[in-house]
Design a protein around this motif. Structure first.
Motif, PDB file in Angstrom:
ATOM      1  N   TRP A  13      89.700  85.690 -80.607  1.00 38.96           N
ATOM      2  CA  TRP A  13      90.598  85.808 -79.458  1.00 38.96           C
ATOM      3  C   TRP A  13      90.094  84.904 -78.350  1.00 38.96           C
ATOM      4  O   TRP A  13      88.882  84.772 -78.137  1.00 38.96           O
ATOM      5  N   GLU A  14      91.024  84.285 -77.640  1.00 41.18           N
ATOM      6  CA  GLU A  14      90.692  83.395 -76.529  1.00 41.18           C
ATOM      7  C   GLU A  14      91.230  83.985 -75.232  1.00 41.18           C
ATOM      8  O   GLU A  14      92.401  84.359 -75.150  1.00 41.18           O
ATOM      9  N   THR A  15      90.366  84.056 -74.220  1.00 38.04           N
ATOM     10  CA  THR A  15      90.749  84.562 -72.898  1.00 38.04           C
ATOM     11  C   THR A  15      90.509  83.456 -71.871  1.00 38.04           C
ATOM     12  O   THR A  15      89.363  83.081 -71.615  1.00 38.04           O
ATOM     13  N   PRO A  16      91.570  82.900 -71.265  1.00 42.12           N
ATOM     14  CA  PRO A  16      91.388  81.835 -70.285  1.00 42.12           C
ATOM     15  C   PRO A  16      91.029  82.391 -68.909  1.00 42.12           C
ATOM     16  O   PRO A  16      91.329  83.549 -68.588  1.00 42.12           O
ATOM     17  N   VAL A  17      90.404  81.554 -68.104  1.00 39.84           N
ATOM     18  CA  VAL A  17      90.042  81.952 -66.743  1.00 39.84           C
ATOM     19  C   VAL A  17      90.212  80.750 -65.817  1.00 39.84           C
ATOM     20  O   VAL A  17      90.065  79.597 -66.239  1.00 39.84           O
ATOM     21  N   GLU A  18      90.540  81.041 -64.574  1.00 38.03           N
ATOM     22  CA  GLU A  18      90.687  79.998 -63.553  1.00 38.03           C
ATOM     23  C   GLU A  18      90.048  80.483 -62.264  1.00 38.03           C
ATOM     24  O   GLU A  18      90.208  81.639 -61.876  1.00 38.03           O
ATOM     25  N   HIS A  19      89.292  79.614 -61.616  1.00 38.03           N
ATOM     26  CA  HIS A  19      88.751  79.906 -60.280  1.00 38.03           C
ATOM     27  C   HIS A  19      88.308  78.605 -59.637  1.00 38.03           C
ATOM     28  O   HIS A  19      88.270  77.549 -60.278  1.00 38.03           O
ATOM     29  N   GLU A  20      87.992  78.667 -58.372  1.00 42.11           N
ATOM     30  CA  GLU A  20      87.509  77.503 -57.663  1.00 42.11           C
ATOM     31  C   GLU A  20      86.122  77.100 -58.173  1.00 42.11           C
ATOM     32  O   GLU A  20      85.448  77.886 -58.834  1.00 42.11           O
ATOM     33  N   PRO A  21      85.659  75.867 -57.898  1.00 42.03           N
ATOM     34  CA  PRO A  21      84.329  75.453 -58.349  1.00 42.03           C
ATOM     35  C   PRO A  21      83.231  76.352 -57.790  1.00 42.03           C
ATOM     36  O   PRO A  21      83.318  76.849 -56.662  1.00 42.03           O
ATOM     37  N   TRP A  22      82.184  76.568 -58.598  1.00 37.53           N
ATOM     38  CA  TRP A  22      81.041  77.349 -58.139  1.00 37.53           C
ATOM     39  C   TRP A  22      80.307  76.630 -57.008  1.00 37.53           C
ATOM     40  O   TRP A  22      79.946  75.452 -57.157  1.00 37.53           O
ATOM     41  N   PRO A  23      80.028  77.302 -55.887  1.00 41.10           N
ATOM     42  CA  PRO A  23      79.118  76.736 -54.887  1.00 41.10           C
ATOM     43  C   PRO A  23      77.675  77.050 -55.311  1.00 41.10           C
ATOM     44  O   PRO A  23      77.182  78.159 -55.130  1.00 41.10           O
ATOM     45  N   LEU A  24      77.005  76.086 -55.911  1.00 40.72           N
ATOM     46  CA  LEU A  24      75.694  76.327 -56.510  1.00 40.72           C
ATOM     47  C   LEU A  24      74.557  76.057 -55.537  1.00 40.72           C
ATOM     48  O   LEU A  24      74.646  75.198 -54.659  1.00 40.72           O
ATOM     49  N   ALA A  25      73.485  76.796 -55.728  1.00 41.29           N
ATOM     50  CA  ALA A  25      72.230  76.575 -55.009  1.00 41.29           C
ATOM     51  C   ALA A  25      71.095  76.666 -56.018  1.00 41.29           C
ATOM     52  O   ALA A  25      71.246  77.239 -57.109  1.00 41.29           O
ATOM     53  N   GLY A  26      69.962  76.085 -55.676  1.00 44.61           N
ATOM     54  CA  GLY A  26      68.774  76.307 -56.474  1.00 44.61           C
ATOM     55  C   GLY A  26      68.268  77.731 -56.279  1.00 44.61           C
ATOM     56  O   GLY A  26      68.725  78.464 -55.403  1.00 44.61           O
ATOM     57  N   ALA A  27      67.331  78.153 -57.101  1.00 46.96           N
ATOM     58  CA  ALA A  27      66.768  79.499 -56.975  1.00 46.96           C
ATOM     59  C   ALA A  27      65.423  79.542 -57.685  1.00 46.96           C
ATOM     60  O   ALA A  27      65.171  78.770 -58.619  1.00 46.96           O
ATOM     61  N   ALA A  28      64.562  80.431 -57.211  1.00 50.26           N
ATOM     62  CA  ALA A  28      63.254  80.645 -57.825  1.00 50.26           C
ATOM     63  C   ALA A  28      63.151  82.094 -58.266  1.00 50.26           C
ATOM     64  O   ALA A  28      63.546  83.007 -57.533  1.00 50.26           O
ATOM     65  N   ILE A  29      62.635  82.302 -59.470  1.00 47.11           N
ATOM     66  CA  ILE A  29      62.434  83.658 -59.980  1.00 47.11           C
ATOM     67  C   ILE A  29      61.117  84.213 -59.456  1.00 47.11           C
ATOM     68  O   ILE A  29      60.072  83.573 -59.600  1.00 47.11           O
TER      69      ILE A  29
END
Length: 239
Positions: free
Chosen positions: A180-196
């Motif tokens: 089964w295929e489920t499509p999705v739509e949204h605006e581009p991710w606003p990405l940032a770096g991160a440290a664990i």
């Protein structure tokens, strides 16, 4: 290559929501270790010679049927976490394959009807100062996780790998001998770096994967508010 913007419009969504306070933790894996857990006819995608497994906790916010405004008071929000890899259908359309989906809202278990591997659990997301803490435990079961991240500076120019790991526009599931295929739509991710700062998890081994090795790649996003999930449709038979 996954596009940074949605590859298709979802004109008749089945569900609308926001995906907020999301962390992407990615490990490189040998392709053969992932291939064993992904059904035919899906192809396991590689980047720089490896398959990639993503551990992504977040908050599912303002969940609502289409036509209901996100500003309506009282809309449900809850924690969710998925463990996934990246695949391509024989028709050339790429997407996600979920090994597991942990969720704090029992209503989402209805997606098991098309094979989405949802598990109920006790999940929590909290922000304290400049750190974000995620925790979860599957009920019933032994799978659990704890993650503390420190978001960093915004990524003004995402690399090709940043986009490849985070921008996918459909999910594949298996049920009753069908993909089964489920499509999705949204605006581009606003990405940032991160440290664990802290990470313990058993989701990978519970899914049948080897325990991760090496340092993961980590991204953080405050989230996307205009997610439109389409109606799931059968797209191929499975062996």
């Amino acid at each position: 290559m996954a596009a940074y913007g949605a590859e298709q419009r979802v004109r008749l969504p089945a569900l609308c929501a926001g995906w907020m306070t999301q962390t992407f933790v990615h490990w490189a894996y040998p392709v053969r270790a992932v291939r064993a857990l992904v059904p035919e006819p899906l192809e396991v995608q590689e980047y720089e010679g490896s398959a990639w497994v993503g551990f992504t906790p977040f908050v599912m916010a303002d969940v609502r049927p289409p036509g209901v405004p996100s500003a309506l008071p009282g809309l449900p929000s809850f924690a969710e976490t998925n463990l996934r890899t990246y695949v391509r259908h024989p028709n050339g359309r790429d997407g996600l394959w979920f090994f597991s989906l942990e969720v704090a809202c029992p209503l989402m278990l209805g997606a098991r009807a098309i094979g989405a591997p949802y598990h109920p659990g006790l999940l929590e997301v909290t922000r304290s100062g400049d750190t974000v803490r995620y925790s979860g435990r599957r009920r019933p079961g032994r799978a659990s996780y704890r993650l503390v991240v420190r978001p960093g500076a915004p990524i003004e120019r995402p690399t090709e790998r940043d986009v490849w790991l985070t921008s996918r526009w459909r999910a594949y599931t298996r049920r009753l001998g069908m993909l089964w295929e489920t499509p999705v739509e949204h605006e581009p991710w606003p990405l940032a770096g991160a440290a664990i700062e802290d990470l313990e998890e058993t989701l990978t081994t519970e899914a049948g994967l080897p325990a991760p090795t090496g340092e993961p790649l980590v991204h953080f996003s405050d989230g996307v508010r205009h997610v439109r999930m389409g109606v799931s449709v059968p797209c191929a038979r499975t062996p």
